[in-house]
Design an enzyme around this catalytic site. Structure first.
Site, mmCIF file in Angstrom:
data_model
loop_
_atom_site.group_PDB
_atom_site.id
_atom_site.type_symbol
_atom_site.label_atom_id
_atom_site.label_comp_id
_atom_site.label_asym_id
_atom_site.label_seq_id
_atom_site.Cartn_x
_atom_site.Cartn_y
_atom_site.Cartn_z
ATOM 1 N N SER A 40 -12.997 2.285 -1.252
ATOM 2 C CA SER A 40 -13.636 2.675 -2.511
ATOM 3 C C SER A 40 -12.786 2.312 -3.729
ATOM 4 C CB SER A 40 -13.875 4.183 -2.507
ATOM 5 O OG SER A 40 -14.461 4.585 -3.719
ATOM 6 N N LEU A 96 -12.264 7.551 -12.304
ATOM 7 C CA LEU A 96 -13.641 7.588 -11.779
ATOM 8 C C LEU A 96 -14.684 7.068 -12.771
ATOM 9 C CD1 LEU A 96 -13.594 10.962 -9.786
ATOM 10 C CD2 LEU A 96 -13.453 8.646 -8.872
ATOM 11 N N ASN A 110 -14.985 12.283 -1.708
ATOM 12 C CA ASN A 110 -13.661 12.119 -2.305
ATOM 13 C C ASN A 110 -13.196 13.459 -2.853
ATOM 14 O OD1 ASN A 110 -11.427 11.450 -3.813
ATOM 15 N ND2 ASN A 110 -12.455 9.942 -5.105
ATOM 16 N N CYS A 160 -9.001 12.405 -5.341
ATOM 17 C CA CYS A 160 -8.637 11.527 -6.464
ATOM 18 C C CYS A 160 -7.589 12.232 -7.326
ATOM 19 C CB CYS A 160 -9.867 11.190 -7.310
ATOM 20 S SG CYS A 160 -9.430 10.159 -8.719
ATOM 21 N N GLY A 164 -2.191 0.748 2.089
ATOM 22 C CA GLY A 164 -1.214 -0.336 2.155
ATOM 23 C C GLY A 164 -1.466 -1.381 3.219
ATOM 24 N N GLY A 221 -7.894 -1.763 0.605
ATOM 25 C CA GLY A 221 -8.149 -1.661 -0.822
ATOM 26 C C GLY A 221 -7.330 -2.638 -1.638
ATOM 27 N N THR A 222 -6.091 -2.253 -1.948
ATOM 28 C CA THR A 222 -5.243 -3.046 -2.846
ATOM 29 C C THR A 222 -5.096 -4.496 -2.384
ATOM 30 O OG1 THR A 222 -4.091 -1.032 -3.475
ATOM 31 C CG2 THR A 222 -2.933 -3.088 -3.907
#
Ligand SMILES: Cc1cc2nc3c(=O)[nH]c(=O)nc-3n(C[C@H](O)[C@H](O)[C@H](O)COP(=O)(O)O)c2cc1C
Length: 303
Positions: free
Chosen positions: A22, A74, A128, A131, A245, A266-267
């Protein structure tokens, strides 16, 4: 051909275990222009709230050694716009779409979930409660077992869709959180969301991020995330989606061997949008090299 597919939940079969995390691939229309979204195991959209949110003041992201800080806050167009604009697209995809939701109160989590329940093209909800970048709500509910269980039970009661509770690493005991949400009706857990962090500009003598603090993601958090997945896998029997990660197939395999049934990336996709596909290909190559037919046999293999 080795079998990469995963029956994540009853009725939710993924062709492979790699899920776009997400907030790192929007609503899927953008990555779909860069690669075929049908190649992903599943896709999770940006955190969606009941009303539109403008997000935090800039700057919102910063690169760190081995990762990044983000404090998007968000930003999203609100649930009605998400349904109207994206569900017709999602309906056409063979890839299951999981909608990530966040709210300011237990009631709001339940009504947001209820609004999304039954919308064609939505396969599950990721709740979620983790956050770190908003002032009210969200992590407030996710940092103690009691409040995490309250949100889980309220959402579970409101919907027939499967619910995945996204856990925070910003807590004393993530295994206790996982046990509490399992007991309250979670169908699965995903972990970890970002770790709270910050940076200060020594030139300006001020925090770099407009929000002061942000969430750390990327390779820097992988060992922490992996240890948490290991801990949670020893604590619950519902499926675990691991992440934090993951940059390579080897990283993904570590999470799977720690006990995850699927992984979120993600990243890595912000550095290289094709990263999820490279990871899928790498998993396939690993199985071939080791003469294994089925990826599922590696879940928890290191335990
Ligand atoms: C720019 C950015 C935005 C994010 N937005 C959300 C979000 O809206 N909802 C959420 O649950 N997680 C969000 N995350 C967290 C990611 O989904 C993921 O859990 C986290 O970054 C750890 O995985 P990674 O190291 O592979 O990025 C965001 C992360 C980044 C970097």
């Amino acid at each position: 051909m080795p079998n990469l597919s995963v029956e994540l939940l009853p009725g939710l079969k993924l062709k492979n275990p790699v899920i776009a995390a997400s907030g790192t691939a929007g609503y899927g229309d953008e990555p779909d222009r860069l690669y075929d979204i049908a190649d992903l195991g599943a896709f999770i959209c940006k955190g969606t709230t009941l009303k539109p949110r403008a997000g935090n003041p800039q700057p919102r992201i910063m690169e760190t050694p081995y990762g990044m800080l983000n404090a998007i806050g968000l930003q999203n167009p609100g649930v009605e716009a998400v349904i109207e604009k994206y569900s017709p697209l999602w309906r056409q995809w063979p890839t299951p779409v999981i909608v990530n939701i966040a709210a300011d109160s237990v009631e709001e989590y339940a009504s947001l979930a209820r609004r999304l329940d039954g919308i064609p093209g939505i396969a599950a909800l990721e709740i979620n409660i983790s956050c770190p970048n908003v002032k009210a709500g969200c992590l407030e509910f996710g940092s103690t077992p009691e409040s995490a269980a309250t949100v889980t039970a309220a959402v579970k009661q409101a919907v027939s869709l499967p619910i995945i509770i996204k856990l925070t690493p910003n807590t004393a005991d993530i295994a206790a959180l996982a046990r509490a949400v399992e007991k309250a009706g979670a169908d699965a857990v995903s972990l970890i969301n970002t770790l709270r962090g910050m940076a200060i500009s020594v030139k300006n003598r001020k925090p770099v991020l407009g929000n002061i603090t942000g969430g750390l993601s990327g390779p820097a958090i992988k060992p922490v995330a992996l240890a948490m997945v290991w801990q949670v896998a020893g604590a619950v029997s519902i499926p675990i989606i691991g992440g934090g990660g993951i940059m390579s197939a080897e990283d993904a395999l570590e999470f799977i061997m720690a006990g995850a049934s699927a992984v979120e990336v993600g990243t890595a996709a912000l550095v290289n949008p094709q990263a999820p596909l490279d990871i899928i290909n790498g998993l396939d190559a690993y199985l071939r090299q080791h003469n294994l037919n089925d990826l599922a046999c590696l879940t928890g293999a290191a335990r």
